[in-house]
Design a protein around this motif. Structure first.
Motif, short mmCIF file in Angstrom:
data_model
loop_
_atom_site.label_atom_id
_atom_site.label_comp_id
_atom_site.label_asym_id
_atom_site.label_seq_id
_atom_site.Cartn_x
_atom_site.Cartn_y
_atom_site.Cartn_z
N LYS A 129 -55.64 74.87 29.95
CA LYS A 129 -54.49 74.19 31.01
C LYS A 129 -54.52 75.13 32.30
O LYS A 129 -54.77 76.14 32.31
CB LYS A 129 -53.30 74.35 30.21
CG LYS A 129 -53.04 73.61 28.48
CD LYS A 129 -51.66 73.68 27.86
CE LYS A 129 -51.99 73.54 26.53
NZ LYS A 129 -52.50 74.84 25.74
N GLN A 176 -55.83 70.48 31.66
CA GLN A 176 -54.48 69.85 31.35
C GLN A 176 -53.60 70.74 32.27
O GLN A 176 -53.39 71.59 32.29
CB GLN A 176 -54.12 69.89 30.18
CG GLN A 176 -54.71 69.21 28.92
CD GLN A 176 -54.29 69.94 27.51
OE1 GLN A 176 -53.82 69.28 26.77
NE2 GLN A 176 -55.05 70.98 27.29
N HIS A 211 -50.26 72.56 32.95
CA HIS A 211 -49.53 72.87 32.04
C HIS A 211 -47.72 73.03 32.31
O HIS A 211 -47.51 73.90 32.93
CB HIS A 211 -49.96 74.41 31.74
CG HIS A 211 -49.56 75.35 30.64
ND1 HIS A 211 -50.01 76.52 30.58
CD2 HIS A 211 -48.82 74.96 29.57
CE1 HIS A 211 -49.44 76.92 29.17
NE2 HIS A 211 -48.85 75.78 28.93
N CYS A 212 -47.28 71.71 31.73
CA CYS A 212 -45.77 71.77 31.88
C CYS A 212 -45.38 71.99 33.21
O CYS A 212 -44.48 72.86 33.55
CB CYS A 212 -45.39 72.71 30.93
SG CYS A 212 -45.63 72.28 29.13
N SER A 243 -49.97 68.47 29.99
CA SER A 243 -48.87 68.91 28.84
C SER A 243 -47.53 68.59 29.44
O SER A 243 -47.21 69.09 30.53
CB SER A 243 -49.16 70.27 28.40
OG SER A 243 -48.38 70.87 27.60
N GLN A 291 -50.22 65.92 26.05
CA GLN A 291 -49.66 66.75 25.17
C GLN A 291 -48.44 67.12 25.05
O GLN A 291 -47.69 67.28 26.06
CB GLN A 291 -50.29 68.16 25.08
CG GLN A 291 -50.15 69.41 24.32
CD GLN A 291 -50.88 70.75 24.32
OE1 GLN A 291 -50.05 71.64 24.15
NE2 GLN A 291 -52.20 70.69 24.96
N ARG A 326 -48.23 69.20 20.21
CA ARG A 326 -48.13 70.77 19.95
C ARG A 326 -46.67 70.94 19.27
O ARG A 326 -45.76 70.14 19.20
CB ARG A 326 -48.17 71.43 21.25
CG ARG A 326 -47.13 71.22 22.04
CD ARG A 326 -47.29 71.86 23.59
NE ARG A 326 -46.09 72.11 24.19
CZ ARG A 326 -45.63 70.94 25.04
NH1 ARG A 326 -46.24 70.06 25.17
NH2 ARG A 326 -44.53 71.22 25.92
#
Length: 328
Positions: free
Chosen positions: A82, A120, A122-123, A153, A173, A201
């Protein structure tokens, strides 16, 4: 081990895979490459072929351990990492294609790999999901052979729904467990319709769903289960899935009555997730080989009965839904 397709990537990944947030040490403890090597190799020995990491886990040390694993084994191992959380401050404005490109290239160097199977976001902040130029960058990185697939994510269902509007997003995710059931509604329906891989997750709600915690359990000062219960460091939904600790303990006691023969609820909690066919794989973490063994026991559990599924839903509706469901 059982395997499922990871959405439109067409990768066949182990139902129980491995997340590496705490591989190499428990939360709050320094990274140990010796411990990481033991856990990672045990995972591959058990048939796990999908490893999820991030550039911020152990400040890059987790990526180095995963890369070492891939280079040392003959099996096909898919690597997901990520990018984005290294941005300081972690804001929408800080998300720029140049910075993200640098992070991807740093991850490749950390792992000493030529390409990433899955990268990905990452949030990221919600506004990032409304910026096409961010997603277009990853088409260029794919053309350059640096990545194979793009995923995201997310913290919120709404972010996942927005992300999958971009055609190059192949996976999402997301947090999903007995204490976080909202994704099973509209999001899972849309993910299946668009052939999106769903990577689950925080499947054990930061360990709360193992049934091993009590009111007397203490967590170290550097453990997010201590300092982040109210979101002091990052989204509080990452800690116990956003569930109040005492409320979660009470709900776990009710879950014990549904699975009375099991002192360790973790395998049952993971097996519950696998009943949802929208799920591609679960990435529980492990800070010891014993945790990995516990997670893999989910594959030996029978599917929950209709009555057990209904009772889990009833416990969620009564104890968890009102304070949690609509936040994420």
């Amino acid at each position: 081990m059982n395997y499922r397709k990871l959405g439109k990537t067409d990768l066949s990944v182990s139902e129980i895979s491995l997340g590496t947030w705490q591989v190499g040490g428990k939360w709050g403890e320094p990274f140990s490459h010796t411990n990481a090597d033991h856990i990672l190799n045990a995972a591959v020995d058990a048939g796990i072929n999908f490893i999820d990491t991030a550039d911020v886990y152990g400040d890059g040390e987790s990526e180095k351990a995963v890369g070492r694993l891939v280079r040392s084994r003959s099996e096909q191992i898919y690597v997901a990492t990520k990018c984005g959380r290294r941005l300081q401050p972690h804001t929408n404005e800080a998300y720029q294609p140049t910075a993200l490109r640098t992070f991807v290239e740093d991850s490749l160097r950390n792992m000493r790999l030529e390409t990433l199977d899955l990268i990905q976001l990452h949030c990221p902040p919600t506004d990032v999901f409304y910026r096409p130029e961010i997603f277009e960058l990853f088409d260029r990185l794919k053309d350059e052979g640096k990545i194979q697939h793009l995923g995201v994510s997310v913290e919120k269902v709404e972010e996942g729904l927005k992300a999958i509007e971009f055609s190059n997003v192949t996976t999402v995710q997301i947090i999903f467990n007995m204490f976080r059931q909202r994704p099973a509604e509209l999001f899972f329906t849309e993910a299946k319709r668009r052939n999106i891989g769903v990577i689950v997750r925080v499947p054990l709600a930061s360990g709360l769903l193992t049934g091993k915690f009590s009111a007397d359990t203490t967590f170290s000062a550097d453990d997010h289960r201590n300092f982040n219960r109210q979101g002091a460091a990052f989204d509080k939904g990452e800690t116990f899935s956003g569930v109040d600790y005492e409320t979660g303990l009470a709900a776990v006691e009710e879950l014990r009555a549904i699975f009375p023969d099991d002192t360790n609820l973790a395998p049952d909690a993971l097996r519950w997730i696998l009943t949802f066919d929208a799920v591609s794989c679960i990435i529980p973490g492990a800070s010891t080989p014993a945790h990995l063994t516990s997670n893999l026991q989910a594959l030996e559990r029978p599917a929950p009965s209709t009555e057990q599924m209904a009772t889990v839903k009833a416990i969620y509706d009564e104890r968890i839904k009102n304070p949690v469901h609509y936040l994420w």
